[in-house]
Design a protein around this motif. Structure first.
Motif, short mmCIF file in Angstrom:
data_model
loop_
_atom_site.label_atom_id
_atom_site.label_comp_id
_atom_site.label_asym_id
_atom_site.label_seq_id
_atom_site.Cartn_x
_atom_site.Cartn_y
_atom_site.Cartn_z
N CYS A 1 13.66 -10.81 -15.62
CA CYS A 1 13.55 -9.42 -15.13
C CYS A 1 14.88 -8.94 -14.56
O CYS A 1 15.33 -7.83 -14.86
N LEU A 2 15.53 -9.76 -13.75
CA LEU A 2 16.79 -9.35 -13.14
C LEU A 2 17.90 -9.21 -14.18
O LEU A 2 18.70 -8.27 -14.13
N ASP A 3 17.94 -10.13 -15.14
CA ASP A 3 18.92 -10.04 -16.21
C ASP A 3 18.74 -8.74 -16.99
O ASP A 3 19.70 -8.02 -17.29
N PHE A 4 17.48 -8.41 -17.30
CA PHE A 4 17.19 -7.20 -18.05
C PHE A 4 17.51 -5.95 -17.23
O PHE A 4 18.04 -4.96 -17.77
N PHE A 5 17.21 -5.99 -15.96
CA PHE A 5 17.53 -4.87 -15.06
C PHE A 5 19.02 -4.54 -15.13
O PHE A 5 19.41 -3.38 -15.28
N TRP A 6 19.86 -5.57 -15.04
CA TRP A 6 21.31 -5.33 -15.03
C TRP A 6 21.83 -4.94 -16.41
O TRP A 6 22.79 -4.15 -16.52
N LEU A 7 21.22 -5.43 -17.48
CA LEU A 7 21.58 -4.97 -18.82
C LEU A 7 21.31 -3.48 -18.97
O LEU A 7 22.13 -2.73 -19.51
N LEU A 8 20.16 -3.02 -18.47
CA LEU A 8 19.82 -1.60 -18.56
C LEU A 8 20.72 -0.77 -17.66
O LEU A 8 21.03 0.39 -18.00
N TYR A 9 21.13 -1.33 -16.54
CA TYR A 9 22.06 -0.59 -15.67
C TYR A 9 23.38 -0.34 -16.40
O TYR A 9 23.93 0.77 -16.35
N PRO B 1 0.81 -1.23 0.00
CA PRO B 1 0.00 0.00 0.00
C PRO B 1 0.84 1.28 0.00
O PRO B 1 0.42 2.30 -0.52
N SER B 2 2.04 1.19 0.58
CA SER B 2 2.89 2.38 0.67
C SER B 2 3.36 2.84 -0.70
O SER B 2 3.82 2.04 -1.51
N GLY B 3 3.26 4.14 -0.93
CA GLY B 3 3.75 4.71 -2.18
C GLY B 3 5.26 4.82 -2.23
O GLY B 3 5.82 5.19 -3.26
N THR B 4 5.95 4.51 -1.14
CA THR B 4 7.40 4.58 -1.13
C THR B 4 8.05 3.21 -1.33
O THR B 4 9.26 3.10 -1.29
N HIS B 5 7.26 2.15 -1.54
CA HIS B 5 7.80 0.81 -1.79
C HIS B 5 7.27 0.34 -3.15
O HIS B 5 6.27 -0.37 -3.24
N HIS B 6 7.95 0.77 -4.22
CA HIS B 6 7.48 0.47 -5.57
C HIS B 6 8.04 -0.86 -6.05
O HIS B 6 9.02 -0.92 -6.80
N ARG B 7 7.40 -1.93 -5.62
CA ARG B 7 7.75 -3.28 -6.05
C ARG B 7 6.47 -4.10 -6.15
O ARG B 7 5.49 -3.84 -5.46
N GLY B 8 6.50 -5.11 -7.01
CA GLY B 8 5.37 -6.00 -7.14
C GLY B 8 4.32 -5.51 -8.12
O GLY B 8 4.55 -4.59 -8.91
N ASP C 1 20.16 2.11 -7.22
CA ASP C 1 18.87 2.29 -6.56
C ASP C 1 17.82 2.63 -7.62
O ASP C 1 17.27 3.73 -7.66
N ASN C 2 17.55 1.67 -8.49
CA ASN C 2 16.75 1.90 -9.69
C ASN C 2 15.52 1.00 -9.72
O ASN C 2 15.37 0.10 -8.88
N GLU D 1 18.18 -7.28 -6.24
CA GLU D 1 17.72 -8.21 -5.20
C GLU D 1 18.11 -7.77 -3.80
O GLU D 1 17.38 -7.99 -2.85
N GLU D 2 19.26 -7.13 -3.65
CA GLU D 2 19.76 -6.79 -2.31
C GLU D 2 19.34 -5.40 -1.86
O GLU D 2 19.90 -4.86 -0.89
N ASP D 3 18.35 -4.80 -2.52
CA ASP D 3 17.90 -3.45 -2.18
C ASP D 3 17.25 -3.45 -0.80
O ASP D 3 16.20 -4.04 -0.59
N GLU D 4 17.90 -2.76 0.14
CA GLU D 4 17.39 -2.74 1.52
C GLU D 4 16.24 -1.76 1.69
O GLU D 4 15.45 -1.88 2.62
N ASN D 5 16.13 -0.78 0.80
CA ASN D 5 15.04 0.19 0.88
C ASN D 5 13.74 -0.35 0.31
O ASN D 5 12.66 -0.11 0.86
N MET D 6 13.84 -1.06 -0.80
CA MET D 6 12.65 -1.59 -1.48
C MET D 6 12.90 -3.04 -1.91
O MET D 6 13.27 -3.30 -3.06
N PRO D 7 12.72 -4.00 -1.01
CA PRO D 7 12.92 -5.41 -1.39
C PRO D 7 11.96 -5.83 -2.51
O PRO D 7 10.83 -5.36 -2.58
N ASN D 8 12.43 -6.70 -3.36
CA ASN D 8 11.59 -7.19 -4.45
C ASN D 8 10.47 -8.08 -3.94
O ASN D 8 10.57 -8.69 -2.87
N ILE D 9 9.39 -8.14 -4.72
CA ILE D 9 8.22 -8.96 -4.40
C ILE D 9 7.92 -9.78 -5.65
O ILE D 9 7.47 -9.24 -6.66
N TRP D 10 8.19 -11.10 -5.58
CA TRP D 10 8.06 -11.96 -6.75
C TRP D 10 6.85 -12.89 -6.64
O TRP D 10 6.35 -13.15 -5.54
#
Length: 334
Positions: free
Chosen positions: A147-155, A80-87, A184-185, A125-134
């Protein structure tokens, strides 16, 4: 028009990124990107370092995810929190409400016209501010890994673009990389379900309302359905289509980068509306897009970029951490 600026699409430059990647004309590419950011806040990059087949693979898997039943998608629920953008967020749950500052008007806007889109978001995966929700294992095999492979390619692509940005500002090529090390993306998969053209025209529903992005930079991949529009910086309130360009990644500057650049760079307001000429019996087709939101490392405090201020043009902003800035904006927008 320079050799690296191949064309202009509705005011947005289409820049060949290859001479930067292969080192044959880095400065020309850097200058073209920065100039486009100053003019419109957007640029199309072709011959970028993200493989075409990886983009296509991510779009295929994104469609498979959104084709799942609502019950299955809700097994990875956005908090519900707008500061945890995952899932996963279902259609109508989120409502872009930026640039509305009266609380009564804000409430009316959110009720009047919901954003008819659904999304899935993830980060490192190791984001302490916004943990992933799979999704639970077995629901959509390979989804998490792709998703993770693509995330790191874009990084990696992002870091290369930051190198060009630094040269554009006549700074060492690694200047911005020092501020984007974690990262932190946020990778977002977006689906806009098919809706009636009439409802969009009457604004009883919206796809995404007018807004600017919060972070440093956004890399956007979109399908050929269209509908993205950007505000004309010279004519506020007037929007121009920003169509699909084959083989291109669209890159735009966020509010944090505009602030960081002492407003040298524009963070342009944009929205998603009905694409022209794509109606079938009054229905607008489904649209898919994949934005990747880049932020400076949350624990890093940044000051105005060297060369963007002087005695005649003093700093407009105090130093701030990316976490303080982005979290404030996320909480206010959700």
């Amino acid at each position: 028009m320079s050799d690296v600026t191949l064309s202009t699409t509705n005011g947005i430059k289409v820049v060949d990124f290859r001479p930067f990647v292969d080192g044959t004309n880095k400065q020309a590419v850097a200058d073209a990107i920065l100039n486009s950011f100053k003019d419109t806040g957007f640029v199309y990059l072709i011959n970028h370092p993200v493989p075409k087949e990886k983009i296509e693979e991510m779009f295929v898997l994104s469609k498979k995810f959104f084709d799942l039943s609502m019950e299955k998608k809700q097994l990875a629920p956005h908090p519900p929190s707008g500061t945890h953008h995952r899932g996963y967020s279902a259609p109508g749950v989120e409502k872009i409400s930026q640039h509305i500052y009266d609380m009564d008007e804000l409430a009316k806007n959110r009720i009047k016209a919901p954003d008819v889109k659904e999304s899935f978001e993830c980060g490192r995966e190791e984001d302490e501010n916004m943990p992933n929700i799979w999704l639970p294992d077995g629901i959509l095999p390979g989804f998490k890994e792709t998703c993770l492979d693509f995330f790191w390619l874009l990084y990696e692509a992002e870091l290369t673009i930051w190198g060009a940005m630094a040269l554009g500002f006549k700074l060492p090529e690694d200047y911005f990389k020092a501020y984007h090390t974690k990262p932190d993306n946020q990778l977002r998969l977006l689906h806009y379900p098919s809706v009636t053209a009439e409802d969009l025209a009457k604004e009883t529903i919206t796809r995404i309302g007018a807004h600017s992005d919060f972070g440093s930079m956004t890399l956007l991949m979109q399908d050929d359905v269209g509908g993205l529009e950007i505000e004309n910086p010279q004519k506020p309130g007037t929007f121009t289509p920003a169509p699909y360009v084959e083989g291109a990644i669209m890159v735009n500057a966020g509010d944090f980068l505009a602030r960081w650049s002492n407003d040298t760079i524009r963070s342009t307001i944009h929205r998603v509306r009905a694409p022209s000429g794509k109606f079938v019996e009054g229905m607008i087709p489904d649209r898919y897009s994949i934005p990747y939101f880049s932020s400076a490392d949350f624990d890093t405090v940044v000051d105005c970029i060297p060369g963007t201020w002087s005695e005649e043009n003093p700093k407009k902003y105090e130093p701030i951490s990316a976490k303080d800035y982005v979290m404030q904006r996320l909480a206010a927008s959700y």
